[in-house]
Each structure stands twice: as C-alpha cells, then as structure tokens.
Design an enzyme around this catalytic site. Sequence first.
Site, short mmCIF file in Angstrom:
data_model
loop_
_atom_site.label_atom_id
_atom_site.label_comp_id
_atom_site.label_asym_id
_atom_site.label_seq_id
_atom_site.Cartn_x
_atom_site.Cartn_y
_atom_site.Cartn_z
N ASN C 146 31.73 13.28 58.20
CA ASN C 146 32.37 12.93 59.46
C ASN C 146 31.57 13.52 60.62
OD1 ASN C 146 34.74 11.91 61.00
ND2 ASN C 146 34.86 14.07 61.62
N GLU C 147 31.28 12.71 61.60
CA GLU C 147 30.65 13.19 62.85
C GLU C 147 29.51 14.17 62.57
OE1 GLU C 147 33.94 14.77 65.11
OE2 GLU C 147 34.22 12.88 66.13
N CYS C 157 17.58 27.46 59.29
CA CYS C 157 17.66 28.32 58.11
C CYS C 157 16.37 28.24 57.28
CB CYS C 157 18.87 27.95 57.25
SG CYS C 157 18.64 26.47 56.25
N CYS C 160 15.70 24.91 55.62
CA CYS C 160 15.15 23.94 56.57
C CYS C 160 13.69 24.24 56.86
CB CYS C 160 15.97 23.95 57.86
SG CYS C 160 17.56 23.12 57.67
N GLU C 298 37.81 6.31 65.48
CA GLU C 298 38.65 7.30 66.16
C GLU C 298 38.69 6.99 67.64
OE1 GLU C 298 37.45 11.35 65.81
OE2 GLU C 298 37.26 11.30 63.63
#
Lengths: 662, 662, 662
Positions: C146-147, C157, C160, C298
């Site tokens: 979601n989003e 991190c 990454c 939404e």
Amino acid sequence: MVNQKLYHGAAYYPELWDEKTIEEDIKLMKEAGINVARIGEFAWSQMEPAEGDINLTFFEEMINKLYENGIDTVMCTPTPTPPIWLSHGHPERMYVESDGTVMGHGSRQHVCTNNRYFRERAAIITEQIAQALGNLPGLIGWQIDNEFKCHVAECMCETCKELWHEWLQQRYGTIEQLNEAWGTQIWSEYYHSFEQVPQPGPAPFLHNSSLKTMYQIFSTEKIAEFADEQAGIIRKHSAAPITHNSTVFFSVDNERLFKNLDFASFDTYATSDSYQNYLFNCDLWRNLKKGQSFWIMETSTSYSASLESYATPHPNGYLAAEAVASYALGGQAFCYWLWRQQKAGCEQPHGSVISAWGKPTVGYQNVLEVEKARKEIEGIITDSIPLQAEAAITYSDRAKIFLKTEPHKNLNYRDLITDFYKQVLNSGIHRDLLPEGGNLDGYKLLFTPFVHYLSQDYLQKAKEFVDQGGVWIVGPITGGRTEHHTIHTDAALGMELEDYAGVETLYTFPIENTGSVGEAFNCSAPLGLWSSVFEPKNAVSVGTISGGLTPGKSFLTEHEQGKGKIVMLGSLPMGKEGEKLLQELILKYASDAGINRRTDVSEGTIVAPREKDGREIWVMVNMDGQGGRVSLPQKAVDILTKEEVPQGELKLERYEYRIIQF
Amino acid sequence: MVNQKLYHGAAYYPELWDEKTIEEDIKLMKEAGINVARIGEFAWSQMEPAEGDINLTFFEEMINKLYENGIDTVMCTPTPTPPIWLSHGHPERMYVESDGTVMGHGSRQHVCTNNRYFRERAAIITEQIAQALGNLPGLIGWQIDNEFKCHVAECMCETCKELWHEWLQQRYGTIEQLNEAWGTQIWSEYYHSFEQVPQPGPAPFLHNSSLKTMYQIFSTEKIAEFADEQAGIIRKHSAAPITHNSTVFFSVDNERLFKNLDFASFDTYATSDSYQNYLFNCDLWRNLKKGQSFWIMETSTSYSASLESYATPHPNGYLAAEAVASYALGGQAFCYWLWRQQKAGCEQPHGSVISAWGKPTVGYQNVLEVEKARKEIEGIITDSIPLQAEAAITYSDRAKIFLKTEPHKNLNYRDLITDFYKQVLNSGIHRDLLPEGGNLDGYKLLFTPFVHYLSQDYLQKAKEFVDQGGVWIVGPITGGRTEHHTIHTDAALGMELEDYAGVETLYTFPIENTGSVGEAFNCSAPLGLWSSVFEPKNAVSVGTISGGLTPGKSFLTEHEQGKGKIVMLGSLPMGKEGEKLLQELILKYASDAGINRRTDVSEGTIVAPREKDGREIWVMVNMDGQGGRVSLPQKAVDILTKEEVPQGELKLERYEYRIIQF
Amino acid sequence: MVNQKLYHGAAYYPELWDEKTIEEDIKLMKEAGINVARIGEFAWSQMEPAEGDINLTFFEEMINKLYENGIDTVMCTPTPTPPIWLSHGHPERMYVESDGTVMGHGSRQHVCTNNRYFRERAAIITEQIAQALGNLPGLIGWQIDNEFKCHVAECMCETCKELWHEWLQQRYGTIEQLNEAWGTQIWSEYYHSFEQVPQPGPAPFLHNSSLKTMYQIFSTEKIAEFADEQAGIIRKHSAAPITHNSTVFFSVDNERLFKNLDFASFDTYATSDSYQNYLFNCDLWRNLKKGQSFWIMETSTSYSASLESYATPHPNGYLAAEAVASYALGGQAFCYWLWRQQKAGCEQPHGSVISAWGKPTVGYQNVLEVEKARKEIEGIITDSIPLQAEAAITYSDRAKIFLKTEPHKNLNYRDLITDFYKQVLNSGIHRDLLPEGGNLDGYKLLFTPFVHYLSQDYLQKAKEFVDQGGVWIVGPITGGRTEHHTIHTDAALGMELEDYAGVETLYTFPIENTGSVGEAFNCSAPLGLWSSVFEPKNAVSVGTISGGLTPGKSFLTEHEQGKGKIVMLGSLPMGKEGEKLLQELILKYASDAGINRRTDVSEGTIVAPREKDGREIWVMVNMDGQGGRVSLPQKAVDILTKEEVPQGELKLERYEYRIIQF
C-alpha cells in the site's frame, strides 16, 4: 513558613563570587529590602568536587551569614547540574533525545534523572545537605532541584526503556490488555511482550496516540517520583517546608509533582504586554496547594535574556504592579532571578538586581518600588486571606499531554487555556484556575475546556457538582478521547457524558473554513477548532449553527440536572464576534449560577478580593500601564490612606494600586 | 607577482576535459583576453589516483602550454577534495558536525584538516607539486587549498578533541586557570582535567560562552596552521608568492590566516543590487596584506548557481564597473569562476565565460567589456598607487566569533559591519576596512563597532592613536566582554576603557522597543540593539536619551584625550532617522578629525583616489546603474581622453567610469 | 475485473473490530450502497502473529461473508506493516534516513523493502494469502502492499548499499564508465570500484547530480521489482487482476511500477478548492494502464486527518461531483478511506463513512448521493468508453527525480506540471496526461514541459509524431540534461533536438528578475524559470524577448518538420499576463494541430467526452460549486431525462452533472 511575612527575594550564587563580593552583596541586599535568598541549585560541583568528597561548610556559613543580616534562605538540592565526575565518559547516564541524540556535559539537565547511579549520588548529596543545613535557623524552606524538564522532555535512554516496560506492566498487567487498550492490531503494531513496546523514537510517520500519550505520562510520573524521593530524604532531617520551582511550560504534571510537596512555587518571565499570563499563573498556583500561599520563585527585575535571546524590558512601574498583584492574589514571596548578574556562562545577559560589576541595574529602581509597596501592604495582606472564587476553570497538564500527542493543527494547550482564561478575566469575574483533581466545594460555575480525556473521577465529581446546583460548561474539544487516547465506541464523547448532558453528538469534525456560523445570545460568530455538533435529546439548544455542513444543528446546549445545569459547548466561536459571544455565554451562565464575585472593572486593571474578619478587601492594580477604573458597589475605606472612598467609579493611574475595605 | 600588469583571469579545470577541448579553450581564452588561469584545487584524484601514485606531468604540460599562449598560472594545492582512497572506509578521518553527523565522501571538505593521516598525505602531494611545478616560467603564484571552511565550521572529530585539549593546555596552563577564566563553577561545569573539557556538541541548552568562543578560536587557529604548513612546504621549492582564496563568510580568522601568506585574495558573488558588499570587500582585502595588491580570485561573469539555487544575473555593463572599481581600489586581478561551465557535478548551472558546449555565455560580452577596460586603464593603474584612507573601520573575525556565540537576537557580524560600512561609504569619505591588528599610522578617524571584546593590544593602540590626535568612535556593542567571553567585574565596558573615555556605563540592556529615543546633532531616532547608557564623568554628552527607561542619560559622549578625542556610541540609532543621525555623526567627527579625503559624490557612484608622483588621480565609477555625479573641487584632466574637465559637477552614465588627474 | 459494473467501495479493517461490529458494518455497507471492500493491507500481525504461525481463516470467512452480502473484495498483501517479530531487535532490517537515522517499530514502512529477510517473509505470507484466498468467488482483485514510499524515500541501509553497487555495475559495466558518465574527476570524487560509490548521505555540500539522480532511479526500480515479485507469487495461485495504490506524490516511478501490474489505482485527498488536482489524477491514471479503467482506491468522504493535521471538509454536493467525474473520465471504482473511523492509532481523526461509534459521519449524506449517482449513470458509463484525447501532456516521474536533484530554486515537478495542466484544462481542450513511455498514436498535439532529460526513445517517438503531422511543444526546462544528469557538450539542449527544432540555443540562464519580457500572440509577459534563449536557424521566431540581457532574441520558435511542427518554448511566461500568453499559445497550436475535441465550457465545469457506437456522449460536471455553462455545438439528448437539449448554452447548477448524447 511564617505566614506573617511577605518575602522579597532573589536567587543568589555565592559559590561564584569571592568573599569580598559576598560581603558587598549582603550589604546591598539589605539596602534593597531583600529578605530571602534562594541558593544552591547549581552548586553540586562546589559541594562535591570529586565523587564522595562532600563539604557543605561554605553553604552553612552562607546561610548563617545571611540570617545574621536578616535574610532567610530557601535551600535547593543541586541535582539539575550533575558534576563532570558523574557525566564524563558515561554516555549511558545522559539524557537522550527522541531522535537518539545523546547529551554531553555542559548546560543543565544533561543527565537522565532516572539513571540509577545518578539517583544514588543525588540521594547522597541531598541527605548530606539536609543533615548539614536542615536545622539552621535561617533556613525557612527547601527547593528540590530546579525547573524540572525545562530544557528536556521525555528521555529515550536505556534506563528509561526498562522503567517504561516496568511501568507498562504495572499499568496494564498483561501485554494483551495493553494491545487491547491501545488497539495495536492497527498497522500491525501488536506486541508479544512488554519488552517489545518501543519508546516513541524515529519512525517514518506518527506513532500510535496511546504510545505517545502514555510515554509522556510515564515521564511525568517518573520525575514526580524523583521529587518524592528527594522530599523523603529531606524530611528525615529537616522540618522546613519543601517546594519545587516549576511552570506550566515544562514537560511535567504539576498537580502530581506537587502532590507530596508542601507549597507551590513557580517562575514567570511574562513581558508587560502579556500581563494576563502573569495573572494566569497567580490564579493557578494559588490553587495548586490550596490554602497555602504560593511563591514566585523567579521573575525578572526587567528582562530575561541568554546569549541568544532577550525579552523587552519592563516599563518603569510595572514591577511593583506585578508584586502587589501577586501578593494580593495569594503570593507570599516575590523573588528575582537573579541578584547579581552572572559574569560567565550562557545567561550573562540576563537582567538582575545588581550588575556583574556591583552596580544597580536598569531594574533596580523598580526593585525599590516593590520593597516600598511590600512594606506598605504587608500588614494588610498577612492579616487577610484571598477569597475563593465562585468560578473555576479546570487546568490539566494531562490535557496538555493529550494535545501534544494530538494537536489537531498546531494547537497547544497553553495558548488555548490562556486565551480562554482571558475571556473569563475580562468578564470581571473572580476566578480560580483549578487543577484537574481540585475540590469543587464552594464553586458555582465550572469550565472544562480542551480536555480531550475526561477521567471517571472528574466526571463523577462534576456530575455531583451539577446535581448540587453548579453550572458546568463542557468544551470545546472536551471528552472525545478515552483514558488510553483512543476514540469512544459507544458515543462520540462517551455515552455517560452525552446521557448526562442530554445530547447526542451527531458529528465531530474540523469545522473551520466550512462556512459554519454559531448563533447564540444574539451574537453570530464563525466556528472553529475540531468541533462536536449536537442533536439535543433532553437538552435544549442554546446555540444553533447556520451555514456549513450541518445547518440547524446545535453547537451549544444546556440541560438541567439535579439543582444545576450542564452546558455543552461543542465548538469555539472565533474572532472578535467569537469573543463577544463567549462574553455573553460567560455572563449568562455566571448569572444562572448565581455568581456574586464579579466586578465592573476596565480591561487591564484587576481586583483581587480578600477577606478579613468577614469584611471584604479589594486590592486593585492597574496592570496595563494605561490606567483604569473600578466601579465600587458601595462606599469603602482606603486602608492605605484611611480615607473614605465613595460608591461609584474609582480611577487608577498607570500601574497604580489601591486597597479598600468595605 | 609583477605589479606592472593587471590580470584578467579565470578558474580552469583542464583535468575534466579532453585535449581537443583544452586546445579550443586556450584559443578562446586568448580571444577573451584572459591572461591568467587558476588551476588544480580539486584535482587530487587526477594527480594521485591511488595512494602514492603521483603524476604531475599533465599539470606541468598544462602550465607550459598556457604560458606559451601568454597565459600565466596560479597553481593550487588540491587539498579541499581528498580522493576516495583517503576517505573510503575511514570515518575517523572525516569531518564531524556539531550534532555528531559524520561526513561521507563526495562534495568538498569532507575530511577533517586536522586528521594526522590527511596532513601527512597533504604534505606529500603539496611537496611533489611544489617540486614539479614550482619553477615553471608560467607559474606566477600559489593558492593553498580553496575556500577553507566554506561548507563546514568547527569539526567535532576525535582528533580535534585531542588537539582541543592540547590547545587549552597551552592557552591556560592549568585546568584551574581555565575554570577560573571561564567561571565554570556555574552550572557545575567545573573540570578536573583538560581531557574533561567537552567539544560544544549536543546539550539540552546553550553551552558556556567561553567554551563556544574558544572552540571557534581554536578551530580558526588550526586551519591557519594548516595553511602555514602548506606554505612552508611550497617555499622550500618555489619562490612564487602564496595566497588563499577566502571570504568574510567563512569560519576562519582571515587576519591570522593570511599572516604567513604573501598576498590577499578572495572571492565575491555579490549581486548588482548589493554592490556595496562588493566595495566592502575591496576596501577590506586591500588592507589585509597592506602594500600588496589583492586578487579577486573568483567572481561570476553573470550569476552564481548550484543545483539548488541561483542568483540574479548581472545587468549588462555591471561587470566592467566591478572590474574597474576593483583595479582602482587596489586589485591586481579580476578572475572568474569559471572559464568553462561544468558539465557534471553540483555546480553545473553556475555562470561561466564559455558554456559546457563551447559557446559564449550570456556574460561573455561583459567579459569583453572588462578586457577593453583593463587594457585602457592598465597603464594608469600600474603606474599609480591607491591612497591610504584617513578613516578606518576595524574589521575583526574575532568579533564575528564573539557575536556567533552571543548573537543577542539573531545578530550577525557581517550584516552589522556591512550596514555600518555603507553609512561611511555614503558619506563620501574614503575609507579602509582595517583588520583588528592593523597599523593605525596615517589614520585620523577610527570606528570600532560591534567588537564585544577589545584586546589589550587593540586598546593600547587605539589610546595611542587618540593621544596623538586621532578621533576614536567606540561602539555600538563594543567592549563589554573579556578575553574569555565573560563579563567585566570592574565596570560594564572594563574600567580601563571607561576611565579613558571619561564615562561611567550605568546600564547595559536591550533598549529596543522601550521607547528610548536618541537625540543628537538635531536628529531624533529610536535606539536599538543591546546598548550601553552612559553617565559622563570627564566626558561630555553629545547624545541624550529621551523616553524609555533612562531619560536624560547619554548614549553618545565625547572626551578629549591628548591631542585627540574618544567618542562612545552606546547604542544604534535605527531606521531612516537613525541613518540620518549616523551621517551627521560621521561627518561631525570626520570634520573634528580633519579628514580631507571626502568627495561630494552621489550615492551609487564611487571615487577611488590614487596617487602618482604626488598628484592625485580619481577613478570614478557608477556602480548602481542609475548614473551619478561627482563634484570636482578643481579642474582636472581626463587621463583617458586627455581632455580637460572643469571644476564642478561631473556626470557619469549608467555603469560609466572616468579617470581624472588633478 | 468486470467492466459491466461501477464500484463504490471502502477500505475496511475487520481485524480491528469484534464480530458484532462486523455484522453491523456489513448491514450498514449495504444500506450505503458499498459494493466492494478493500481489506488486509495492514493486517500482517493478525495473519501471522508469530513468525511462521500463519492463519488466514479470518480473512477467508470475511471475504465470503462480504460476498454473501453482495460485496466484492480487493485483497491486499500486508507488507507495509511488518510485525514486531520481524523488526524488534533487528536495526539492520530497518529503513535508514539519509542522515543515518534508523527507524524503529511503529508507524508504517519502517522496514527496508530490500532487506532479504523481509523479502523472504513477505514472499511466504503473500504466497499463503494467494493460496488461501486467491480463488474465493468474492475476490475480484489484488492490491500489492500500500502506498509504496509514501512516508519514506531512498533507504540508506547496508542492504541497499550492496544492491546499489550491484545495480551500478549492471548499469555501467565498469567503474571507469561510471566515472566517465558522471564526470567524477570533478571534486576528486573519482572511484576505483563500485564498492566505493557512496549512498548520498551526509556531506558538507551537495552531492554530484548523477549520484543523486541515479540513487533515486535505483530506489524506484527496486521498489518496482518488489511489486513484480509479489505479483509473480500471486499469479501462481490466482487469476484476479493486480494493482497497487499509488499517487504522484510518492517516491516511485509509477510507469515502471505499474508496468507488470494489471490495472491502475491511486488515492487522492485533494480538497474541493483544488479540484483541478483531482481531475489531473483522473486524466493521468486513465492512461497509466491504457484501455483499462482505473480505480480511485482511496478518497475521503469529507476530510483527511491525522493526529497532527486535517484538511477542510468537502462542501455538501462535492463528493458526488467527484464520483461522477471520475467514472466519466475512465474510473471504474470510487472507494473511500475508510469505512469505519479508526478507534486507535494515529489516524483516529480521519474522515470516514461511519464513525467509530457506528453512526453516520458528516460525509454520510454525500456517500448516499454518490450511490444515487452511481446507479443512475452505471449503465451509460459501462456501455460507453472514454474518448482518447487529441492533446497529450507528458507526465514523467523521472522528470520529477531530475527536478528533485536539481530544483533550481525550490521548484517541484508536481506543482509545475499541475499548473501547466490547469492551463490546458482551462482551454477546454480534452487532454490526456500521458506517461513518458506512452504511445502517441491518435494524438495531434504533444506538450513536453519540465523534462530535464529527454531520452533517445522519447526523442525518436516525438520526432516521428511530428513527421507524421503532430505539433510538439517542447519546454520550458526540457532537454538540457543527459541521461546521467550532466550537461550536453554538443549543444545546450543536445544537438539532435536543436537540429530538429531548427534553433540554436544561445544561452541558458535564470531569466527571472532580469527585466526580460516575452512578446508573442499580441501578449506581453515577464519571463521566468531557468530559460533557454534561441537563435532561430531553420525555425521561425514566434516569441521575442524585449528588455533584459538578450533583447531581440527568441524564447518561442516553431519549425515545420515532415507533416508537423516542432515548437520550442524556452521560458515560462509569468503571472496573469503569462497565463494569457499560454492560453493563446495552446489555442494557436491546438488549431494548427487540427484539434477538434475542445469545448466552450466555463472554468470550474468539465466535459468528459465518451463514445458509444460511434456517437459521442458528454458527461458534464460542475466541479467548483459555482455552477457553470457549456456551449453545445448542436442539439443533443439528455440521456438521464431523455429530453432533448437544444444547441447553445447549457447551464449547470452547483455541483450538478448532466449527460447528453449527440
């Protein structure tokens, strides 16, 4: 504390000066009329330069020397500034910011007050001080630490983490009950053990409201426990009463903090153009330890300052007006920060009585005026007592915490409650700011604005108050959250309150900018803040909304219960029209409540009512420097001049005070 | 450096371009009249791609190639951008912010210049460069590093912590003397050893002023020591003079930094609407290495820019006005940053002479105008010298440090001193901005504003200056702090100064918004800033305060001492009226001091006086693009046209310059 | 997904409520006309309370229960909120800010989506969900996570970092090619291996543009790969189509993200006074998965809110206008966030359909209006298709990335492109916002503003478009950067573009505040933004600059190529005059391009053209609440009332919609 005396004092740091300067200071104090000094709160390194190497002779001699010169002492525990031997090389003892930043030595409050080693050392130094100084004749009181949580808020160190988990366990019993109370299935926050509950540190977005609110409550309880602990140690060795020096700004729950202390004291640095904030403090702290006079432990002779900021100096005349107002409103002491300007550190520029080079400062003449006034009114004040108000406004540091967690749109409790207070002040009604747990006996009118969470205790107390004839005005923003900072699931404001108020809250929503106008008492004003819109059930709508999303619905209802009345104020009328509507509202319900203690007084001037032998005394002070007027309902006698004062309008000059007796 | 030449230069980065582009660049430079290039300051990774693998052939050939084409070179040491082999995997070598953030590779100044390994490698690369290039015929000067402390300020790494403790030990000898000097018993800061003195990192509130000020002084001395070290290495192998490229913005003490360097240079990116800042720089840097011409090592042809910002481009015509003004005010070189627009990195958008695709930029025509003007005036400028001003304004980077520690309310030294400078500029008086340690010989009028701490050296020098006939204007804000950034305990501004000035400072306080008005020279203006209010003792009050807290007291006094006069300016008159009052003050004391070097010139136009064989030459430039006028006290000759110019008003067109000789 | 249906839905969190409340919710949903629920996106802790302890019965029963009540389900994978067993005690798994701050548990997106253990667990829970629920009859679609990147952007991190180095290796092959492409000899950034390339963390000044841009692109690709991986897992077990819930605000590349998904969906919380932003979304997302209806996954029934903010509630009537507009513009679903107000967490105050105590909210009546409208228009909408626009505006999240790296002066892509879109909207021209990679077939007019980097793919496509008769308007700000975010070295905007456009870009510079005025189409307007100034070669100047630094040069050129035309817009006309000039420009080139799909409609009202069996249908909606008018070019039939509508002006009331067929 001898109540037959008014104190005029100053904070003093003899540990920073040589003997000769101290001698001179005492001489100058006497000239200025200083009769109490507060000492010691930052002197830990002087008292205990190395761990365990404690010597308090200097302070013992100091207190005796002051006493010999007619100056009493309030002694402080020096815990706000732990010495370098306690902090150096020990990051685990230091205060940790919410972003994880660990404080270093320097400044104040750099050590976490929950750290066990700190507590051990704090107990030792405090005990030694209490033993050494606790029975000196000059010592009239104690101050624990200083300005708890003025620079810091909730610490995030490892010690606090452990205590937090213990505290949660005590509060919730099982982790499942915490999960249930906080609704932690939301966003998969769900915990399996108390050890997993985080401190509210870095996160991509906002933390759960329950977590944020509870961590603040935890923090305020812990700092109060430290105060309790310190007080306990002192009491073993000294009978002198104990206080703390606090404010409504700091991250503490003052009601809890002062619960086990003996008298209330605070500092205030309001500038003259916000004299209402000064009065706010007097009207609040008088009630924090009810029946006890409060102390203004710190205020400026002219201006506060640090290396990086300064306030506008007081106009000449204002300081004496402040002093008289505070004495009249229940204060016993009016003390400056500080006596002699610091020569070093970050508060060098701060205003004082005497400069660092030993000369009068720009505020000095005003200090002399204070002393003149103090002498003039001392007998009258000590011979009388402040009258309890009939109107109370609930003040709640817990409400402050809830609004810090949930500020809607940059709301802060202090501004909201101060603005509300000003409305009552301007109505001329004598008022008390009453702590959330305060006793309602003797009150007729109760305001409860901006309290997100209404406790069962409070609710029962307020209902009883209404049943017995009181008028209770609830809102705005009041009642919509549970103990755990969640939403009610039975009714918007909880079924118990809505039932009692005879309303159904149809909607709660941010009403501002929706075109909603409140109409009541022949006034119209735009509505603001997060609001509750009502459908009256047993209640009567007194204020109707026009325009907006809910035209025809109510924002203001009243409902008779028992001998009294409950009024629901769902929204805040805004702007000049809003102030007018609020004035009408206050006067209407003051009248309904049968309030007598209201004066016709011009804005900027106050009347502080006191009582002696059943006769009323009014201390009137012009606070805004514009002069003012008071309508006297009957003739009276000016106690200072002994002259009669006729019924009708009495005028006061710029910063003038008058005291009359009816 | 040959003083018989005016340089017109540009920063050049041949290491970023291929051979063909370099050939084209040299051709284009010649077309544009560029006769000096500055190279090498960011090229460490090209010179030494892997540790110890140093090859300088490229730069040797480059300098020779430029020289063959008539272009001299200023060679830089490449230390602002340490290569990846020095930084990667070594957080302990990196610069650390005051909040503890450790820099990574990329950008500039990411490595701490105090790190020992960095210093070792910096010495090696510098020595090799000096050996390889130091005697090339095209090499006419050196620049050490570049823009020290432009992105960073005081580093908080472990190396700096050790050096800080050593430095304190050298300065204070014993920790007890430091404790005494800093007043560390305040807030229990007290240290038992130098190792305990923290760097001014995270703390709940402000650090001790002494700590903050000393850490800044420590930092500025350390960076200057690095420059000294670099200069020493270069001098072993090269006779060419050495400079650094600095500004008044950076966190350095320029006077100290340039002490052991050979000539002054700076960069400036003031936009045309703040041309006064440009002139400020010329009037300052001329005096930083007195008797030596200064270099403008970097300025924009049109606008500065980075990925995240840009300045408004110069109007056409402004660039040549800048160039002529700088040459006339003592500059020898006017150099652009940069020759060819960067094709990569974070300064891609920055204005240049030639675009990244090899074409003239929007500033190019202005560069040609500069070259035309340079040629036209070169003989006149190199044949004459700038006249020393009779009026000096003290410029002090130490004062900047004190105000950074104690900014009152967001004050910063640069804005304050620039605004003050503008007042003197607008009076038409020729002026020098003189470093704090500068020699006062030949001056008649001395301004010392905004210097919190007046050193003994300075005080003695200024008193001698007054005794011998000078007029010294002290303040505002000057004198109230000791060497250690504490408050005097004998008198507000120190007894020595007050005695000498014949005043007692009654009060120091923030006068703004107190209704205090300064009255002097038939002007009235509201007073501002933290102010000193005087009671004249031997002095005479020249400016009286009306209203406010201290009506009738003095904010401006004068006192004759020896053959001269000391003037105490306790406050800053504000607003338009304040500027008028300051103008009157400046003119009055210029007249008292017998200042002759003042021109009747319209605002926005300047007169730069020079001298040749005892005859005065005026270079006049319109800087504001509005055109202007100068009153000539007598007839003169236009040296450029050889025509006579009559006495009286001479007009200049938009950005026009004229040069006349009397 | 059945296209014969319009959905009216809501996000629902049954895991937070008890059985009784769920029963009531379903009853209330049916009353409100909710026919689809989106569930599960935050429920990981409920599905898998302890690692490996997965139970999906609750959701299986929930979906079945909803289905039995006529409510379909979109099921989400719950990966945005990893449970405490995944995060607690594992800082190495958490998202890291660019300043190095490591996220803790709580809130959302606290775990790095690239962490390998997270990916392992995400794959397991997703597979189990797909297996358990993937073939339930009620399940009509999937939402992954979601989003993405709504609260976070680029993670720093260690995982990454490793992936970043791998990614760079894949992109550049050798480190030397990266060095060359990024120009890393600048500032000695030069790397010897991919491992040395930093993440763009703390640095004293800006990082290299290439580094910053590439790290963003890396990040957007990685998050899209996560979506691909999730989709792959689901597809093994379920045939239902897959989407994600995104926006143009988040740090993602939506075109890449949706490439391997099945349909487009987004959320929008624009307030009614920025209804254009709402329309912007409809015009964009319709084209993200062309030929597929989009979902509004939404939106608010009235207002969005969190503990710390809230939006102004919608006026009554606006919600239905939104719904009709979205259905008409290509939407299949209009879903609320959220069904029942949260009782806990940080979004308690957010608007909903039903309150936490089970009553209609202030938005409820509007929800009923939406349902009424949905029913009324469902047949018409499902029976017709939206007409492709003839005008396209390129939308590029890569352009957003470039402008984030290089914002000039606080520019952001979203504001720029929205403002540009509004100009086209206000012209009455039907328009598509077309992703950068979108197919240009069927378009006549193409706008490409604010795209720093024009890819070869895009350039070829656009040239072909022009050759075949299209009109291509390039700029402002378009074309000046290479793929690697560096500057072209052959020509300002690249030789290929300049050649094709028949211009030479003389200068690029920040034109604002230079007095430059653009003159075109009998309009004059000050020019702004970083601008390109042209010398027409084969092109014709259509807009000339007066004043400023480049008077007489061109900011607007046109050049015929093939059957079409390329227009270079080098600058942005500003202010009201600028809008007028842009309107003229749009209309002129719309006319040149032969655009037919333009309506004479008043501002604030829209016409959404659709088609059925070759006949045109217009859905007209008043969006601004002011009412409006549309000129009908011929008579038509109102399909809702079946009445004929005459040619000429048709009026709409406040928020009214009408549907006509010609």
